[in-house]
Design a protein around this motif. Structure first.
Motif, PDB file in Angstrom:
ATOM      1  N   LYS A 178      39.669  48.372  31.126  1.00 21.24           N
ATOM      2  CA  LYS A 178      38.524  47.620  31.641  1.00 21.24           C
ATOM      3  C   LYS A 178      37.469  47.425  30.564  1.00 21.24           C
ATOM      4  N   GLN A 179      37.209  48.481  29.796  1.00 27.36           N
ATOM      5  CA  GLN A 179      36.186  48.399  28.744  1.00 27.36           C
ATOM      6  C   GLN A 179      36.570  47.373  27.683  1.00 27.36           C
ATOM      7  N   THR A 180      37.852  47.334  27.322  1.00 30.97           N
ATOM      8  CA  THR A 180      38.297  46.382  26.304  1.00 30.97           C
ATOM      9  C   THR A 180      38.221  44.956  26.834  1.00 30.97           C
ATOM     10  N   GLY A 181      38.550  44.776  28.109  1.00 26.63           N
ATOM     11  CA  GLY A 181      38.412  43.461  28.714  1.00 26.63           C
ATOM     12  C   GLY A 181      36.972  42.972  28.687  1.00 26.63           C
ATOM     13  N   LEU A 182      36.041  43.880  28.974  1.00 27.95           N
ATOM     14  CA  LEU A 182      34.620  43.522  28.934  1.00 27.95           C
ATOM     15  C   LEU A 182      34.161  43.248  27.502  1.00 27.95           C
ATOM     16  N   ILE A 183      34.712  43.975  26.552  1.00 24.86           N
ATOM     17  CA  ILE A 183      34.390  43.713  25.142  1.00 24.86           C
ATOM     18  C   ILE A 183      34.830  42.305  24.762  1.00 24.86           C
ATOM     19  N   ASN A 184      35.995  41.903  25.250  1.00 21.51           N
ATOM     20  CA  ASN A 184      36.485  40.559  24.953  1.00 21.51           C
ATOM     21  C   ASN A 184      35.559  39.497  25.550  1.00 21.51           C
ATOM     22  N   LEU A 185      35.106  39.727  26.781  1.00 22.57           N
ATOM     23  CA  LEU A 185      34.151  38.803  27.389  1.00 22.57           C
ATOM     24  C   LEU A 185      32.841  38.789  26.610  1.00 22.57           C
ATOM     25  N   GLY A 186      32.383  39.976  26.202  1.00 17.60           N
ATOM     26  CA  GLY A 186      31.151  40.064  25.422  1.00 17.60           C
ATOM     27  C   GLY A 186      31.279  39.362  24.084  1.00 17.60           C
ATOM     28  N   THR A 221      42.704  42.543  33.534  1.00 24.96           N
ATOM     29  CA  THR A 221      43.211  41.831  32.356  1.00 24.96           C
ATOM     30  C   THR A 221      42.731  40.381  32.295  1.00 24.96           C
ATOM     31  N   LEU A 222      42.086  39.902  33.343  1.00 24.66           N
ATOM     32  CA  LEU A 222      41.702  38.485  33.394  1.00 24.66           C
ATOM     33  C   LEU A 222      40.670  38.081  32.339  1.00 24.66           C
ATOM     34  N   PRO A 223      39.758  38.979  31.921  1.00 23.73           N
ATOM     35  CA  PRO A 223      38.878  38.580  30.811  1.00 23.73           C
ATOM     36  C   PRO A 223      39.647  38.131  29.580  1.00 23.73           C
ATOM     37  N   MET A 224      40.861  38.664  29.399  1.00 25.11           N
ATOM     38  CA  MET A 224      41.692  38.275  28.266  1.00 25.11           C
ATOM     39  C   MET A 224      42.059  36.798  28.350  1.00 25.11           C
ATOM     40  N   ALA A 225      42.125  36.252  29.591  1.00 28.08           N
ATOM     41  CA  ALA A 225      42.464  34.845  29.780  1.00 28.08           C
ATOM     42  C   ALA A 225      41.241  33.946  29.664  1.00 28.08           C
ATOM     43  N   VAL A 226      40.097  34.429  30.146  1.00 24.38           N
ATOM     44  CA  VAL A 226      38.882  33.605  30.177  1.00 24.38           C
ATOM     45  C   VAL A 226      38.201  33.529  28.813  1.00 24.38           C
ATOM     46  N   ALA A 227      38.206  34.625  28.070  1.00 27.25           N
ATOM     47  CA  ALA A 227      37.483  34.700  26.797  1.00 27.25           C
ATOM     48  C   ALA A 227      37.854  33.581  25.816  1.00 27.25           C
TER      49      ALA A 227
END
Length: 294
Positions: free
Chosen positions: A270-278, A15-21
């Protein structure tokens, strides 16, 4: 005693990409406004990550003592599984909240944005109240609003403001986009948990919408998030880079619409987290390239 690996899993790193994005987007928007402050950006990222981990531990604790996680499908929960005493998980949550407030205070001092102290207090209060306390709003279907507001609007616009002293249209649209993707991640998590949440009276938005409508809402949130930046193309032509995310959205969208087994939805997180980073990377790149090549 829980092992270090179990504590790490309990922190829910997916879930951390949700914080970094939102910090990435907010920093790019500040750069577009002619102001980039690396230290402020790092502090904003630290605050966001600590709050996210704190929320995860707080949810672990609150859901665990209520019995919500007793028959849960998905990653390890420290309290519900008995891997760690509930008191330790609660202390870990508040330790993260405390560290986030210290980092946030330093950020406020550096930026002189004193009103953000109240915003920070609101963030911590909302983080605990999601599943904690006597009347957790996450059990009433309001958790999605919390994620959109705090992990979308507040995190992104706060990052921009602490560097540039103002906000802009690209900052707002980026905030809405990353907020929608973060909310989609929560929706995927809650769709997976509909049967167990319904049994214990946890009325998440997914439970309220029903299985089919909740799955469709996930796809709609991703679609709006990716298409919304197109309103900026007249002034920011490189923002079209976000369309490169469309292929990455196909598999998780298909799993959400067709994956009837609850376990089949686990990879969607995980895929949605990576989408957010992308999204954050491509959106930010679009802003930076437009300014550099102007």
């Amino acid at each position: 005693m829980a092992t270090a690996a179990q504590w790490l899993e309990g922190a829910r790193p997916r879930t951390l990409p949700m914080a970094v994005a939102p910090v990435i987007i907010g920093t790019a928007a500040a750069y577009d406004l002619g102001s980039f402050k690396p230290l402020n950006a790092v502090l904003a990222a630290l605050v966001a990550v600590l709050l996210q981990v704190g929320v995860n531990y707080a949810n672990d604790y609150s859901d665990g003592i209520r019995g919500t996680d007793d028959n849960r499908v998905g990653p390890l929960r420290l309290t519900g599984s008995g891997a760690a005493p509930a008191r330790q998980v609660k202390l870990a949550a508040f330790a993260c909240f405390g560290a986030a407030m210290v980092a946030g205070l330093v950020l406020v001092i550096l930026s002189s944005a004193w009103f953000l102290i109240l915003v920070g207090v609101g963030c911590v209060t909302a983080a605990w109240g999601y599943t904690g306390g006597r009347n957790p709003y996450g059990y009433k279907g309001l958790g999605d609003i919390f994620v959109f507001v705090f992990f979308g609007l507040v995190a992104t616009l706060g990052t921009t403001y602490t560097q540039a002293g103002e906000i802009s249209a690209p900052a707002v649209i980026g905030a809405v986009g990353t907020g929608l993707i973060a909310t989609a991640l929560l929706m995927a998590n809650n769709v997976r948990d509909i049967p167990t949440d319904r049994e214990v009276g946890k009325r998440t938005l997914a439970v309220r919408l029903g299985d089919e409508a909740a799955r469709i809402s996930y796809v709609m949130m991703l679609a709006v998030a990716i298409l919304l930046p197109l309103f900026l193309t007249a002034d920011y032509p490189w923002i079209l880079l976000v369309l490169l995310l469309i292929p990455a959205c196909l598999m998780p969208s298909w799993l959400m619409l067709r994956g009837k087994e609850r376990r089949s939805l686990i990879p969607v997180l995980k895929q949605t987290g990576l989408i957010n980073l992308g999204f954050a990377a491509l959106y930010s790149l679009g802003l930076v390239l437009t300014r550099l090549l102007a």
